[in-house]
Motif scaffolding. Sequence first.
Motif, PDB file in Angstrom:
ATOM      1  N   PHE A 123       0.827  -1.206   0.000  1.00 56.98           N
ATOM      2  CA  PHE A 123       0.000   0.000   0.000  1.00 56.98           C
ATOM      3  C   PHE A 123       0.865   1.261   0.000  1.00 56.98           C
ATOM      4  N   ILE A 124       1.966   1.247   0.774  1.00 59.49           N
ATOM      5  CA  ILE A 124       2.875   2.401   0.809  1.00 59.49           C
ATOM      6  C   ILE A 124       3.529   2.593  -0.554  1.00 59.49           C
ATOM      7  N   TYR A 125       3.895   1.484  -1.185  1.00 56.42           N
ATOM      8  CA  TYR A 125       4.493   1.516  -2.521  1.00 56.42           C
ATOM      9  C   TYR A 125       3.542   2.179  -3.519  1.00 56.42           C
ATOM     10  N   LYS A 126       2.282   1.796  -3.494  1.00 55.40           N
ATOM     11  CA  LYS A 126       1.297   2.404  -4.381  1.00 55.40           C
ATOM     12  C   LYS A 126       1.064   3.868  -4.043  1.00 55.40           C
ATOM     13  N   LEU A 127       0.999   4.189  -2.757  1.00 52.80           N
ATOM     14  CA  LEU A 127       0.719   5.551  -2.320  1.00 52.80           C
ATOM     15  C   LEU A 127       1.807   6.518  -2.769  1.00 52.80           C
ATOM     16  N   VAL A 128       3.066   6.088  -2.722  1.00 47.64           N
ATOM     17  CA  VAL A 128       4.183   6.944  -3.137  1.00 47.64           C
ATOM     18  C   VAL A 128       4.078   7.286  -4.613  1.00 47.64           C
ATOM     19  N   PHE A 129       3.819   6.287  -5.452  1.00 46.26           N
ATOM     20  CA  PHE A 129       3.755   6.534  -6.885  1.00 46.26           C
ATOM     21  C   PHE A 129       2.495   7.297  -7.286  1.00 46.26           C
ATOM     22  N   VAL A 130       1.386   7.089  -6.590  1.00 46.32           N
ATOM     23  CA  VAL A 130       0.179   7.869  -6.873  1.00 46.32           C
ATOM     24  C   VAL A 130       0.390   9.336  -6.519  1.00 46.32           C
ATOM     25  N   SER A 131       1.073   9.606  -5.410  1.00 42.82           N
ATOM     26  CA  SER A 131       1.336  10.989  -5.008  1.00 42.82           C
ATOM     27  C   SER A 131       2.266  11.691  -5.998  1.00 42.82           C
ATOM     28  N   THR A 132       3.310  10.983  -6.462  1.00 39.09           N
ATOM     29  CA  THR A 132       4.190  11.588  -7.468  1.00 39.09           C
ATOM     30  C   THR A 132       3.489  11.736  -8.815  1.00 39.09           C
ATOM     31  N   LEU A 133       2.540  10.837  -9.098  1.00 36.60           N
ATOM     32  CA  LEU A 133       1.733  10.978 -10.318  1.00 36.60           C
ATOM     33  C   LEU A 133       0.935  12.262 -10.287  1.00 36.60           C
ATOM     34  N   PHE A 134       0.276  12.532  -9.174  1.00 38.82           N
ATOM     35  CA  PHE A 134      -0.477  13.775  -9.036  1.00 38.82           C
ATOM     36  C   PHE A 134       0.449  14.988  -9.043  1.00 38.82           C
ATOM     37  N   MET A 135       1.616  14.850  -8.424  1.00 37.62           N
ATOM     38  CA  MET A 135       2.558  15.965  -8.360  1.00 37.62           C
ATOM     39  C   MET A 135       3.066  16.330  -9.753  1.00 37.62           C
ATOM     40  N   GLY A 136       3.334  15.332 -10.604  1.00 40.87           N
ATOM     41  CA  GLY A 136       3.788  15.608 -11.962  1.00 40.87           C
ATOM     42  C   GLY A 136       2.771  16.388 -12.760  1.00 40.87           C
ATOM     43  N   THR A 137       1.499  16.027 -12.614  1.00 39.28           N
ATOM     44  CA  THR A 137       0.447  16.772 -13.305  1.00 39.28           C
ATOM     45  C   THR A 137       0.351  18.201 -12.789  1.00 39.28           C
ATOM     46  N   LEU A 138       0.441  18.381 -11.484  1.00 38.93           N
ATOM     47  CA  LEU A 138       0.366  19.724 -10.900  1.00 38.93           C
ATOM     48  C   LEU A 138       1.555  20.582 -11.319  1.00 38.93           C
ATOM     49  N   ILE A 139       2.740  19.971 -11.462  1.00 38.59           N
ATOM     50  CA  ILE A 139       3.908  20.716 -11.928  1.00 38.59           C
ATOM     51  C   ILE A 139       3.690  21.217 -13.350  1.00 38.59           C
ATOM     52  N   THR A 140       3.131  20.371 -14.204  1.00 41.83           N
ATOM     53  CA  THR A 140       2.868  20.777 -15.590  1.00 41.83           C
ATOM     54  C   THR A 140       1.846  21.898 -15.651  1.00 41.83           C
ATOM     55  N   ILE A 141       0.800  21.796 -14.852  1.00 46.44           N
ATOM     56  CA  ILE A 141      -0.255  22.814 -14.875  1.00 46.44           C
ATOM     57  C   ILE A 141       0.264  24.157 -14.386  1.00 46.44           C
ATOM     58  N   SER A 142       1.072  24.150 -13.339  1.00 44.83           N
ATOM     59  CA  SER A 142       1.521  25.390 -12.713  1.00 44.83           C
ATOM     60  C   SER A 142       2.841  25.913 -13.261  1.00 44.83           C
ATOM     61  N   SER A 143       3.389  25.283 -14.286  1.00 43.88           N
ATOM     62  CA  SER A 143       4.697  25.682 -14.797  1.00 43.88           C
ATOM     63  C   SER A 143       4.594  26.950 -15.644  1.00 43.88           C
TER      64      SER A 143
END
Length: 342
Positions: free
Chosen positions: A3-23
């Motif tokens: 579950f921790i393994y999945k949670l880390v990659f899901v959080s970075t997945l959301f972070m990558g999208t937010l970086i693109t939007i706010s860049s």
Amino acid sequence: MFFIYKLVFVSTLFMGTLITISSYSWLGAWMGLEINLLSFIPLISMKNNSFSSEASIKYFLIQALASSIFLFSVIMLITKSKMINELFIFNKILFMIMNSTILLKLGAAPFHFWFPEIIEGMNWLNSLILMTWQKIAPMVILSYTIKNSMFILMIIVMSTFIGSIGGLNQTSLRKMLAYSSINHMGWMLSSFLMNEIMWIIYFIIYSFMSISIVLIFNSFNMFLLKQLFMMINKNYLIKFFITLNLLSLGGLPPFLGFFPKWIIIQNLSMNNFFIVMFMIMMTLITLFFYLRICYSSILITNNEIYYNKMMNKMSFNKIFINITSFISINGLILYSMFINFL
């Protein structure tokens, strides 16, 4: 640990999208896309499943190709010289290449060849992420560069055509929703011709309908049309929700899926009448194979027992499915009541 393994990659997945939007720069947007890509690949791959491993490799190759060409076009835009500034045709071709790479990431026609095949190798939750969240960052980038040109009109026509024709002969539910997503992508691209807010409204409604139908399929492990026909006796309510959700996804009034198409038709019919008429005809084909599925699932009876213990207890998943299905089915009616109340 898993579950921790999945949670880390899901959080970075959301972070990558937010970086693109706010860049504020093209390189920052590219970096967000790469973070998003490298976070989604571990979510796709599963142990002891060759289909998911194949899907992850295909997804990486396609997205890496699109990212490399996008980075090349971005570098050309940043370092363009005085001679290139004077060449308007070169700039136009450069933006066309950039838009093509973004459309390849989105899976829009004619760059759709990878989209149904990769979804077929995923589970339902990963397919939902690919059909919804993974489209946000490329659509935001596309909103910066897209213009009312013959290129984007051609993409709209091809996406609505291939998305409707490709889903006619499918027996896999995942491929059927993939081609439906390509058809909806044509409608979302046409909303760019109106304003930037309209595609957000369309995307939110499409995401909500996709979540509603995918949660039901995931709860019952349904992947083929045959499994939909086998839902008998105790599962009449879920079969009812599935059929009406499919009709809502096809855009049949008075369901929620008709609302964004109604707005697009009303606003684009004055300037792009023939494009709108073509999109309506292609959507009728999409609605046809949804209607065919609904009629078959309701009328065809099967003697095999399809039993699931989840239906015997009131779980949170079942309550959430009922709520999302109710809003997806009655969304346009609720919206009309809300507008009249105001």
